[in-house]
Motif scaffolding. Structure first.
Motif, PDB file in Angstrom:
ATOM      1  N   GLN A 261       0.829  -1.206   0.000  1.00  0.00           N
ATOM      2  CA  GLN A 261       0.000   0.000   0.000  1.00  0.00           C
ATOM      3  C   GLN A 261       0.866   1.259   0.000  1.00  0.00           C
ATOM      4  O   GLN A 261       0.605   2.220  -0.723  1.00  0.00           O
ATOM      5  CB  GLN A 261      -0.928   0.000   1.221  1.00  0.00           C
ATOM      6  CG  GLN A 261      -1.877   1.181   1.286  1.00  0.00           C
ATOM      7  CD  GLN A 261      -2.870   1.196   0.138  1.00  0.00           C
ATOM      8  OE1 GLN A 261      -3.375   0.144  -0.267  1.00  0.00           O
ATOM      9  NE2 GLN A 261      -3.133   2.376  -0.394  1.00  0.00           N
ATOM     10  N   VAL A 262       1.931   1.232   0.816  1.00  0.00           N
ATOM     11  CA  VAL A 262       2.847   2.375   0.852  1.00  0.00           C
ATOM     12  C   VAL A 262       3.541   2.544  -0.492  1.00  0.00           C
ATOM     13  O   VAL A 262       3.697   3.662  -1.001  1.00  0.00           O
ATOM     14  CB  VAL A 262       3.874   2.194   1.987  1.00  0.00           C
ATOM     15  CG1 VAL A 262       4.925   3.300   1.942  1.00  0.00           C
ATOM     16  CG2 VAL A 262       3.183   2.185   3.341  1.00  0.00           C
ATOM     17  N   LEU A 263       3.952   1.424  -1.106  1.00  0.00           N
ATOM     18  CA  LEU A 263       4.617   1.502  -2.403  1.00  0.00           C
ATOM     19  C   LEU A 263       3.681   2.002  -3.491  1.00  0.00           C
ATOM     20  O   LEU A 263       4.109   2.715  -4.407  1.00  0.00           O
ATOM     21  CB  LEU A 263       5.179   0.127  -2.781  1.00  0.00           C
ATOM     22  CG  LEU A 263       6.344  -0.378  -1.934  1.00  0.00           C
ATOM     23  CD1 LEU A 263       6.746  -1.779  -2.377  1.00  0.00           C
ATOM     24  CD2 LEU A 263       7.531   0.565  -2.028  1.00  0.00           C
ATOM     25  N   LEU A 264       2.408   1.640  -3.409  1.00  0.00           N
ATOM     26  CA  LEU A 264       1.447   2.121  -4.405  1.00  0.00           C
ATOM     27  C   LEU A 264       1.288   3.634  -4.317  1.00  0.00           C
ATOM     28  O   LEU A 264       1.268   4.335  -5.344  1.00  0.00           O
ATOM     29  CB  LEU A 264       0.105   1.421  -4.205  1.00  0.00           C
ATOM     30  CG  LEU A 264      -1.010   1.787  -5.197  1.00  0.00           C
ATOM     31  CD1 LEU A 264      -0.569   1.488  -6.618  1.00  0.00           C
ATOM     32  CD2 LEU A 264      -2.301   1.046  -4.853  1.00  0.00           C
ATOM     33  N   VAL A 265       1.177   4.160  -3.092  1.00  0.00           N
ATOM     34  CA  VAL A 265       1.093   5.609  -2.919  1.00  0.00           C
ATOM     35  C   VAL A 265       2.374   6.281  -3.414  1.00  0.00           C
ATOM     36  O   VAL A 265       2.340   7.341  -4.063  1.00  0.00           O
ATOM     37  CB  VAL A 265       0.818   5.951  -1.443  1.00  0.00           C
ATOM     38  CG1 VAL A 265       0.866   7.460  -1.214  1.00  0.00           C
ATOM     39  CG2 VAL A 265      -0.535   5.405  -1.018  1.00  0.00           C
ATOM     40  N   ALA A 266       3.521   5.664  -3.127  1.00  0.00           N
ATOM     41  CA  ALA A 266       4.788   6.234  -3.592  1.00  0.00           C
ATOM     42  C   ALA A 266       4.874   6.222  -5.109  1.00  0.00           C
ATOM     43  O   ALA A 266       5.398   7.158  -5.730  1.00  0.00           O
ATOM     44  CB  ALA A 266       5.952   5.453  -2.988  1.00  0.00           C
ATOM     45  N   LEU A 267       4.355   5.167  -5.741  1.00  0.00           N
ATOM     46  CA  LEU A 267       4.379   5.106  -7.204  1.00  0.00           C
ATOM     47  C   LEU A 267       3.498   6.182  -7.824  1.00  0.00           C
ATOM     48  O   LEU A 267       3.876   6.826  -8.815  1.00  0.00           O
ATOM     49  CB  LEU A 267       3.928   3.721  -7.662  1.00  0.00           C
ATOM     50  CG  LEU A 267       3.954   3.463  -9.171  1.00  0.00           C
ATOM     51  CD1 LEU A 267       5.367   3.615  -9.707  1.00  0.00           C
ATOM     52  CD2 LEU A 267       3.389   2.082  -9.497  1.00  0.00           C
ATOM     53  N   VAL A 268       2.309   6.408  -7.247  1.00  0.00           N
ATOM     54  CA  VAL A 268       1.441   7.480  -7.742  1.00  0.00           C
ATOM     55  C   VAL A 268       2.123   8.838  -7.572  1.00  0.00           C
ATOM     56  O   VAL A 268       2.086   9.695  -8.461  1.00  0.00           O
ATOM     57  CB  VAL A 268       0.091   7.436  -7.003  1.00  0.00           C
ATOM     58  CG1 VAL A 268      -0.752   8.662  -7.354  1.00  0.00           C
ATOM     59  CG2 VAL A 268      -0.665   6.162  -7.343  1.00  0.00           C
ATOM     60  N   THR A 269       2.771   9.033  -6.410  1.00  0.00           N
ATOM     61  CA  THR A 269       3.501  10.284  -6.182  1.00  0.00           C
ATOM     62  C   THR A 269       4.627  10.459  -7.184  1.00  0.00           C
ATOM     63  O   THR A 269       4.867  11.568  -7.693  1.00  0.00           O
ATOM     64  CB  THR A 269       4.064  10.297  -4.753  1.00  0.00           C
ATOM     65  OG1 THR A 269       2.998  10.112  -3.813  1.00  0.00           O
ATOM     66  CG2 THR A 269       4.773  11.606  -4.458  1.00  0.00           C
ATOM     67  N   LEU A 270       5.313   9.368  -7.501  1.00  0.00           N
ATOM     68  CA  LEU A 270       6.401   9.430  -8.476  1.00  0.00           C
ATOM     69  C   LEU A 270       5.882   9.827  -9.858  1.00  0.00           C
ATOM     70  O   LEU A 270       6.512  10.635 -10.558  1.00  0.00           O
ATOM     71  CB  LEU A 270       7.108   8.077  -8.541  1.00  0.00           C
ATOM     72  CG  LEU A 270       8.248   7.954  -9.557  1.00  0.00           C
ATOM     73  CD1 LEU A 270       9.363   8.932  -9.237  1.00  0.00           C
ATOM     74  CD2 LEU A 270       8.790   6.523  -9.594  1.00  0.00           C
ATOM     75  N   CYS A 271       4.749   9.272 -10.251  1.00  0.00           N
ATOM     76  CA  CYS A 271       4.176   9.633 -11.561  1.00  0.00           C
ATOM     77  C   CYS A 271       3.803  11.112 -11.613  1.00  0.00           C
ATOM     78  O   CYS A 271       4.095  11.812 -12.599  1.00  0.00           O
ATOM     79  CB  CYS A 271       2.961   8.761 -11.851  1.00  0.00           C
ATOM     80  SG  CYS A 271       3.340   7.005 -12.073  1.00  0.00           S
ATOM     81  N   GLY A 272       3.145  11.621 -10.548  1.00  0.00           N
ATOM     82  CA  GLY A 272       2.816  13.044 -10.508  1.00  0.00           C
ATOM     83  C   GLY A 272       4.049  13.926 -10.496  1.00  0.00           C
ATOM     84  O   GLY A 272       4.090  14.985 -11.154  1.00  0.00           O
ATOM     85  N   TRP A 273       5.079  13.492  -9.764  1.00  0.00           N
ATOM     86  CA  TRP A 273       6.340  14.247  -9.705  1.00  0.00           C
ATOM     87  C   TRP A 273       6.978  14.321 -11.088  1.00  0.00           C
ATOM     88  O   TRP A 273       7.468  15.378 -11.509  1.00  0.00           O
ATOM     89  CB  TRP A 273       7.268  13.570  -8.710  1.00  0.00           C
ATOM     90  CG  TRP A 273       8.398  14.430  -8.234  1.00  0.00           C
ATOM     91  CD1 TRP A 273       8.755  15.661  -8.696  1.00  0.00           C
ATOM     92  CD2 TRP A 273       9.320  14.106  -7.188  1.00  0.00           C
ATOM     93  NE1 TRP A 273       9.842  16.137  -8.009  1.00  0.00           N
ATOM     94  CE2 TRP A 273      10.211  15.209  -7.075  1.00  0.00           C
ATOM     95  CE3 TRP A 273       9.476  13.018  -6.350  1.00  0.00           C
ATOM     96  CZ2 TRP A 273      11.245  15.208  -6.152  1.00  0.00           C
ATOM     97  CZ3 TRP A 273      10.512  13.030  -5.420  1.00  0.00           C
ATOM     98  CH2 TRP A 273      11.377  14.114  -5.319  1.00  0.00           C
ATOM     99  N   CYS A 274       6.985  13.210 -11.800  1.00  0.00           N
ATOM    100  CA  CYS A 274       7.562  13.200 -13.143  1.00  0.00           C
ATOM    101  C   CYS A 274       6.787  14.107 -14.098  1.00  0.00           C
ATOM    102  O   CYS A 274       7.379  14.798 -14.940  1.00  0.00           O
ATOM    103  CB  CYS A 274       7.587  11.769 -13.681  1.00  0.00           C
ATOM    104  SG  CYS A 274       8.754  10.675 -12.816  1.00  0.00           S
ATOM    105  N   CYS A 275       5.462  14.131 -13.974  1.00  0.00           N
ATOM    106  CA  CYS A 275       4.669  15.026 -14.822  1.00  0.00           C
ATOM    107  C   CYS A 275       4.999  16.485 -14.534  1.00  0.00           C
ATOM    108  O   CYS A 275       5.147  17.301 -15.461  1.00  0.00           O
ATOM    109  CB  CYS A 275       3.184  14.760 -14.602  1.00  0.00           C
ATOM    110  SG  CYS A 275       2.607  13.164 -15.219  1.00  0.00           S
TER     111      CYS A 275
END
Length: 380
Positions: A94-108
């Motif tokens: 669950q923590v990794l999923l939130v981190a992955l979503v954050t990473l995608c937004g950060w990259c955008c």
């Protein structure tokens, strides 16, 4: 060659004497301790490689330091969580999923920023004729802030939707009656109105970065346009902060809307006998000898005539607003010095008619006036 999962399982077996939570934490921290130094070495190598490259590659390397580290941590923690118990893996996933979503937004957000930097590299605000640069810089900065705000909102929304209770609450809120939405809309009205005003300013451009404006009877330059307000740098270094909606709803003066060049006016109030032709020649001489004059406009006219003075308007043009102000002051000072030296009678004067004892004025004796009394003031 042995796979990673059996190695991690064997590594976990070495710490069977620890509690389950300490065992999981030790494995995750160990993976992070291995990945972070490797990332630091790789990033420094990328910086040296991009030192001689174009602006795009330098911006890309500088901006991807944080996201690349977060991505490696996600991969490392995912591998470290493989041999853990099911309950621990659920929490870690669950923590990794939130981190992955954050990473995608950060990259955008980084992609938007790099695009804006590369797009604006050909537009310089420190040039003399910077109208086109101000236009593009204003548009890109406002649209970049709006796009990043949208990315942040979408990222937060998607991250919250990964939690089951929040997702159900969001669906029920969207499917409910419009009362909650109406209240939220009323509460967000100032924010939304400024956001819409920002997009409208970016498209129509009533103001741009470094425009010379007069707002609230104050003169200055547009220094910054944010998502909610505009900062105007006043001539005495003060800052006037106004909401974006001000420039949509209220009138203001923009001195550099279509170009940086301006015509400055100097008003003098002189006697009716002032030598207009000589002053017109002197004005042309002053303008030609000034480094501030752009060579376009120089003119002198009598714009009004009153009982005691005439109004003389002198027009001169300069390349931008600060030079126009300085040129106006220079023309005013030099013209007054010229009149004081060469034509002192052209300065404002008051005339009076004096009646000698026993004589009458042009309009008859003043009532109660005795001998030697000033009886009237006339313009000539």
């Amino acid at each position: 060659m042995r796979s990673i999962d059996p190695l991690l399982t064997e590594l976990v077996g070495w710490f069977t004497w620890l509690p389950w939570w300490a065992e999981s934490l030790a494995l995750i921290v160990g993976c992070c301790a291995v990945v972070l130094p490797l990332h630091g070495v790789a990033f420094r190598a990328m910086q040296r490689a991009a030192a001689g490259k174009s602006l795009f590659w330098r911006s890309l390397v500088a901006r991807t330091h944080g996201p690349s580290r977060l991505g490696l941590l996600i991969v490392a923690i995912s591998a470290a969580a493989a041999p853990l118990t099911w309950d621990v893996r659920l929490v870690v996933n669950q923590v990794l999923l939130v981190a992955l979503v954050t990473l995608c937004g950060w990259c955008c957000a980084i992609a938007i920023h790099i695009w804006s930097v590369v797009y604006l590299r050909g537009y310089k605000l420190d040039t003399e004729d910077n109208l086109l640069a101000r236009k593009h810089v204003t548009q890109v900065r406002i649209l970049r802030r709006a796009a990043i705000t949208l990315v942040v909102l979408v990222t937060i929304s998607v991250a919250l939707m990964t939690f089951e209770p929040v997702r159900q609450y969001g669906v029920s809120l969207l499917a409910s009656a419009g009362a909650a939405g109406l209240i939220l809309g009323l509460a967000m009205q100032p924010v939304l109105s400024n956001l819409v005003a920002g997009i409208q300013i970016a498209i129509t451009q009533p103001i741009r970065i470094e425009d010379a404006v007069i707002v609230e009877n104050e003169w200055g330059w547009v220094e910054e346009i944010t998502a909610t307000y505009v900062v105007v740098r006043l001539w005495d270094w003060r800052r006037l902060v106004l909401p974006l909606t001000y420039f949509i709803q209220k009138p203001f003066q923009n001195w550099t809307r279509d170009g940086a060049s301006l015509i400055g006016s100097v008003m003098l109030y002189l006697d009716h006998t002032a030598p207009i032709e000589a002053m017109r020649r002197k004005l042309a001489e002053i303008a030609a000898g000034s480094r501030l004059w752009d060579g376009n406009v120089v003119n002198l006219q009598v714009s009004d005539a009153r009982e005691t003075v005439i109004e003389v308007r002198m027009l001169v043009s300069a390349r931008n607003a600060p030079q126009t102000w300085d040129l106006r002051c220079e023309v005013r000072e030099k013209m007054l010095a010229y009149l004081r030296t060469e034509h002192p009678g052209a300065l404002p004067r008051h005339r009076a008619e004096w009646v000698a004892p026993g004589a009458e004025g042009r309009h008859g004796p003043a009532a109660g006036a005795g001998p030697g009394v000033r009886v009237e003031t006339v313009p000539q």
